[in-house]
Motif scaffolding. Structure first.
Motif, PDB file in Angstrom:
ATOM      1  N   ALA A  46       0.674  -1.364  -0.181  1.00  0.00           N
ATOM      2  CA  ALA A  46       0.082  -0.049  -0.009  1.00  0.00           C
ATOM      3  C   ALA A  46       0.922   1.342   0.064  1.00  0.00           C
ATOM      4  O   ALA A  46       0.507   2.235  -0.866  1.00  0.00           O
ATOM      5  N   GLU A  47       1.935   1.253   0.941  1.00  0.00           N
ATOM      6  CA  GLU A  47       2.825   2.512   0.978  1.00  0.00           C
ATOM      7  C   GLU A  47       3.291   2.642  -0.441  1.00  0.00           C
ATOM      8  O   GLU A  47       3.686   3.527  -0.986  1.00  0.00           O
ATOM      9  N   THR A  48       3.882   1.413  -1.263  1.00  0.00           N
ATOM     10  CA  THR A  48       4.810   1.681  -2.421  1.00  0.00           C
ATOM     11  C   THR A  48       3.940   2.055  -3.426  1.00  0.00           C
ATOM     12  O   THR A  48       4.453   2.809  -4.211  1.00  0.00           O
ATOM     13  N   THR A  49       2.729   1.759  -3.674  1.00  0.00           N
ATOM     14  CA  THR A  49       1.833   1.812  -4.755  1.00  0.00           C
ATOM     15  C   THR A  49       1.009   3.284  -4.664  1.00  0.00           C
ATOM     16  O   THR A  49       0.423   3.598  -5.674  1.00  0.00           O
ATOM     17  N   GLU A  50       1.132   4.009  -3.520  1.00  0.00           N
ATOM     18  CA  GLU A  50       0.317   5.104  -3.264  1.00  0.00           C
ATOM     19  C   GLU A  50       0.691   6.262  -4.446  1.00  0.00           C
ATOM     20  O   GLU A  50       1.845   6.472  -4.531  1.00  0.00           O
ATOM     21  N   GLY A  51      -0.091   6.627  -5.239  1.00  0.00           N
ATOM     22  CA  GLY A  51       0.052   7.640  -6.142  1.00  0.00           C
ATOM     23  C   GLY A  51       0.497   7.201  -7.401  1.00  0.00           C
ATOM     24  O   GLY A  51       0.671   8.022  -8.338  1.00  0.00           O
ATOM     25  N   MET A  52       0.602   5.548  -7.736  1.00  0.00           N
ATOM     26  CA  MET A  52       1.227   5.216  -9.024  1.00  0.00           C
ATOM     27  C   MET A  52       0.096   5.117  -9.838  1.00  0.00           C
ATOM     28  O   MET A  52      -1.256   5.393  -9.608  1.00  0.00           O
ATOM     29  N   THR A  53       0.351   5.282 -10.962  1.00  0.00           N
ATOM     30  CA  THR A  53      -0.814   4.938 -12.179  1.00  0.00           C
ATOM     31  C   THR A  53      -0.912   3.540 -12.198  1.00  0.00           C
ATOM     32  O   THR A  53      -0.270   2.469 -11.596  1.00  0.00           O
ATOM     33  N   ARG A  54      -1.907   3.157 -12.926  1.00  0.00           N
ATOM     34  CA  ARG A  54      -2.347   2.043 -13.028  1.00  0.00           C
ATOM     35  C   ARG A  54      -1.505   0.814 -13.591  1.00  0.00           C
ATOM     36  O   ARG A  54      -1.397  -0.089 -13.134  1.00  0.00           O
ATOM     37  N   ARG A  55      -0.623   1.457 -14.608  1.00  0.00           N
ATOM     38  CA  ARG A  55       0.316   0.506 -15.327  1.00  0.00           C
ATOM     39  C   ARG A  55       1.491   0.112 -14.334  1.00  0.00           C
ATOM     40  O   ARG A  55       2.215  -1.016 -13.977  1.00  0.00           O
ATOM     41  N   GLN A  56       1.957   1.152 -13.362  1.00  0.00           N
ATOM     42  CA  GLN A  56       2.864   0.948 -12.297  1.00  0.00           C
ATOM     43  C   GLN A  56       2.329  -0.184 -11.110  1.00  0.00           C
ATOM     44  O   GLN A  56       3.070  -0.756 -10.804  1.00  0.00           O
ATOM     45  N   ILE A  57       0.883   0.102 -10.830  1.00  0.00           N
ATOM     46  CA  ILE A  57       0.248  -0.843  -9.815  1.00  0.00           C
ATOM     47  C   ILE A  57       0.175  -2.470 -10.300  1.00  0.00           C
ATOM     48  O   ILE A  57       0.469  -3.256  -9.904  1.00  0.00           O
ATOM     49  N   LEU A  58      -0.046  -2.201 -11.817  1.00  0.00           N
ATOM     50  CA  LEU A  58      -0.016  -3.720 -12.308  1.00  0.00           C
ATOM     51  C   LEU A  58       1.530  -4.332 -12.139  1.00  0.00           C
ATOM     52  O   LEU A  58       1.448  -5.586 -12.155  1.00  0.00           O
ATOM     53  N   ARG A  59       2.370  -3.780 -12.380  1.00  0.00           N
ATOM     54  CA  ARG A  59       3.730  -4.050 -12.382  1.00  0.00           C
ATOM     55  C   ARG A  59       3.888  -4.730 -10.891  1.00  0.00           C
ATOM     56  O   ARG A  59       4.649  -5.639 -10.802  1.00  0.00           O
ATOM     57  N   GLU A  60       3.606  -3.739 -10.082  1.00  0.00           N
ATOM     58  CA  GLU A  60       4.066  -4.187  -8.560  1.00  0.00           C
ATOM     59  C   GLU A  60       3.020  -5.662  -8.270  1.00  0.00           C
ATOM     60  O   GLU A  60       3.462  -6.357  -7.690  1.00  0.00           O
ATOM     61  N   ARG A  61       1.848  -5.668  -8.670  1.00  0.00           N
ATOM     62  CA  ARG A  61       1.131  -6.809  -8.604  1.00  0.00           C
ATOM     63  C   ARG A  61       1.708  -7.929  -9.085  1.00  0.00           C
ATOM     64  O   ARG A  61       1.763  -9.049  -8.718  1.00  0.00           O
ATOM     65  N   THR A  62       2.379  -7.701 -10.310  1.00  0.00           N
ATOM     66  CA  THR A  62       2.967  -8.859 -10.976  1.00  0.00           C
ATOM     67  C   THR A  62       4.171  -9.466 -10.200  1.00  0.00           C
ATOM     68  O   THR A  62       4.411 -10.382 -10.050  1.00  0.00           O
ATOM     69  N   ASP A  63       5.026  -8.561  -9.774  1.00  0.00           N
ATOM     70  CA  ASP A  63       6.119  -8.528  -8.869  1.00  0.00           C
ATOM     71  C   ASP A  63       5.692  -9.530  -7.759  1.00  0.00           C
ATOM     72  O   ASP A  63       6.390 -10.359  -6.971  1.00  0.00           O
ATOM     73  N   LEU A  64       4.478  -8.957  -7.219  1.00  0.00           N
ATOM     74  CA  LEU A  64       3.960  -9.585  -5.960  1.00  0.00           C
ATOM     75  C   LEU A  64       3.659 -11.065  -6.259  1.00  0.00           C
ATOM     76  O   LEU A  64       4.016 -11.973  -5.222  1.00  0.00           O
ATOM     77  N   ALA A  65       2.985 -11.148  -7.219  1.00  0.00           N
ATOM     78  CA  ALA A  65       2.517 -12.830  -7.489  1.00  0.00           C
ATOM     79  C   ALA A  65       3.658 -13.375  -7.930  1.00  0.00           C
ATOM     80  O   ALA A  65       3.573 -14.669  -7.369  1.00  0.00           O
ATOM     81  N   ARG A  66       4.637 -13.034  -8.431  1.00  0.00           N
ATOM     82  CA  ARG A  66       6.155 -13.747  -8.877  1.00  0.00           C
ATOM     83  C   ARG A  66       6.761 -14.279  -7.348  1.00  0.00           C
ATOM     84  O   ARG A  66       6.967 -15.455  -7.494  1.00  0.00           O
ATOM     85  N   HIS A  67       6.639 -13.430  -6.598  1.00  0.00           N
ATOM     86  CA  HIS A  67       7.392 -13.577  -5.242  1.00  0.00           C
ATOM     87  C   HIS A  67       6.565 -14.708  -4.534  1.00  0.00           C
ATOM     88  O   HIS A  67       7.237 -15.613  -3.788  1.00  0.00           O
ATOM     89  N   ALA A  68       5.331 -14.649  -4.527  1.00  0.00           N
ATOM     90  CA  ALA A  68       4.412 -15.537  -3.896  1.00  0.00           C
ATOM     91  C   ALA A  68       4.548 -16.800  -4.296  1.00  0.00           C
ATOM     92  O   ALA A  68       4.604 -17.960  -3.748  1.00  0.00           O
ATOM     93  N   LEU A  69       4.341 -16.822  -5.638  1.00  0.00           N
ATOM     94  CA  LEU A  69       4.656 -18.367  -6.376  1.00  0.00           C
ATOM     95  C   LEU A  69       5.941 -18.963  -6.114  1.00  0.00           C
ATOM     96  O   LEU A  69       5.941 -20.338  -6.019  1.00  0.00           O
ATOM     97  N   ARG A  70       6.989 -18.288  -6.254  1.00  0.00           N
ATOM     98  CA  ARG A  70       8.163 -18.779  -5.939  1.00  0.00           C
ATOM     99  C   ARG A  70       8.244 -19.184  -4.346  1.00  0.00           C
ATOM    100  O   ARG A  70       9.064 -20.436  -4.208  1.00  0.00           O
ATOM    101  N   LEU A  71       7.854 -18.496  -3.535  1.00  0.00           N
ATOM    102  CA  LEU A  71       7.843 -19.097  -2.270  1.00  0.00           C
ATOM    103  C   LEU A  71       6.932 -20.245  -2.188  1.00  0.00           C
ATOM    104  O   LEU A  71       7.189 -21.208  -1.612  1.00  0.00           O
ATOM    105  N   ARG A  72       5.781 -20.306  -2.818  1.00  0.00           N
ATOM    106  CA  ARG A  72       4.920 -21.530  -2.664  1.00  0.00           C
ATOM    107  C   ARG A  72       5.555 -22.796  -3.134  1.00  0.00           C
ATOM    108  O   ARG A  72       5.272 -23.799  -2.790  1.00  0.00           O
ATOM    109  N   LEU A  73       6.167 -22.497  -4.277  1.00  0.00           N
ATOM    110  CA  LEU A  73       6.922 -23.557  -5.105  1.00  0.00           C
ATOM    111  C   LEU A  73       8.263 -23.963  -4.719  1.00  0.00           C
ATOM    112  O   LEU A  73       8.770 -24.790  -5.408  1.00  0.00           O
ATOM    113  N   ARG A  74       8.543 -23.276  -3.950  1.00  0.00           N
ATOM    114  CA  ARG A  74      10.098 -23.292  -3.413  1.00  0.00           C
ATOM    115  C   ARG A  74      11.200 -23.149  -4.378  1.00  0.00           C
ATOM    116  O   ARG A  74      12.085 -24.106  -4.565  1.00  0.00           O
TER     117      ARG A  74
END
Length: 338
Positions: A46-74
């Motif tokens: 929430a702090e990182t994406t405050e004031g960002m554009t939709r494109r920038q928020i989408l990039r942050e969401r993609t990075d978050l999903a990638r990090h989560a999947l890597r942890l789940r799949l080890r």
């Protein structure tokens, strides 16, 4: 960092300006990790994406999903799975880009010719629409290839993800309502996107050799296919042709043979090279599952497509045995047999 719960009053108060991570993205994390760090992740997002554009928020969401999947799949940079994916991702991207080149290259001269010398009764609009569709599918992969050749893998990955998304979307929507068969065919682009998403960027070979290999593999897929169309070389034997999967696997097998023949082969990366063509062979079980081709013909496709990998493995083993025998001879010296 306040440490307040992401669904608490603080989060709701700032929801208009600071997008939340969302239950779906947070649900990708393993339960234990989410319980221990979920609030911090949501607060930082929430702090990182405050004031960002939709494109920038989408990039942050993609990075978050990638990090989560890597942890789940080890999957990590030091994990064997991460190294295999790091070997598979450039191959998957290069094969996809090679097919994109194959889609675009033969049609540009033909379109230019028809624009200069239109047929009186020919529907030029249909040609332009077809070229526009082909370009929409091919353009992201061409951008991805250019970025990979320049050593900018993160940009290449984003463009490749876009290309896989466009390809899958067109498969599901362009030919009418989605059917079971088209959903099965869309599994190829989906697997491509997953490989690109999960491959550790730091492990992908973005050096000079890796860039040349990516460019060479893409051209090794595109040029023979284009030449085969141009000169009428057919390798078809039924509803599904052998030409495309055979050339894809043959090009990747050459790269595999080079890696297996190296002085110190990286077997995990070599396994990734072999698996990099898998997304583009998923049409075989799809065709079998939905009865679109006979079993015998599908087995012929697999046999013909996978045979180059057997040859590559043989070449790699012979090269290693020859190197070991030469090393043994040099170590033993002239009197080694005495």
């Amino acid at each position: 960092m306040s440490g307040s719960h992401p669904d608490g009053p603080t989060a709701r108060a700032g929801s208009r300006t600071a997008p939340q991570a969302g239950r779906l993205l947070m649900g990708l994390y393993p339960a234990a990790y989410r319980a221990a760090h979920g609030e911090d992740i949501a607060a930082v997002f929430a702090e990182t994406t405050e004031g960002m554009t939709r494109r920038q928020i989408l990039r942050e969401r993609t990075d978050l999903a990638r990090h989560a999947l890597r942890l789940r799949l080890r999957i990590s940079a030091d994990d064997p799975t991460g190294r295999v994916l790091a070997g598979a991702a450039p191959v998957t991207l290069a094969v996809s880009a090679g097919l994109a080149l194959y889609l675009v290259m033969p049609r540009i001269p033909e379109l230019v010719l028809r624009l200069r010398q239109p047929y009186p009764s020919h529907d030029l609009g249909a040609d332009l629409l077809a070229v526009a569709l082909f370009t929409a599918v091919a353009a992201p992969w061409l951008v991805a290839l250019g970025a990979a050749v320049m050593g900018r893998w993160r940009v290449a990955r984003k463009a490749g993800l876009l290309g896989a998304l466009v390809h899958g979307t067109m498969l599901l929507t362009l030919f009418g309502p989605p059917r079971a068969s088209t959903v099965g065919e869309a599994a190829g682009p989906a697997l491509t996107a997953l490989v690109l998403l999960l491959a550790p960027a730091g492990q992908v070979d973005s050096g000079r050799r890796g860039r040349w290999e990516t460019a060479g593999l893409a051209l090794a897929v595109a040029l023979p296919l284009t030449a085969a169309d141009r000169f009428g070389v057919l390798l078809t034997g039924g509803p599904i042709g052998l030409r495309q999967p055979t050339l894809q696997c043959a090009a990747a097998a050459v790269l595999l043979a080079l890696h297996l023949s190296a002085r110190r082969p990286d077997l995990l990366r070599a396994a990734g090279i072999a698996l990099g063509v898998l997304p583009w062979l998923l049409f075989v079980p799809t065709a079998l599952l939905f009865g679109r081709s006979e079993l015998g013909h599908l087995l012929r496709i697999l046999e013909t497509a996978l045979a180059p990998f057997g040859l590559a493995l043989t070449i790699g083993l012979v090269a290693q045995f020859a190197r070991r025998a030469r090393r043994t001879t040099e170590t033993s010296g002239p009197g080694g047999l005495a």
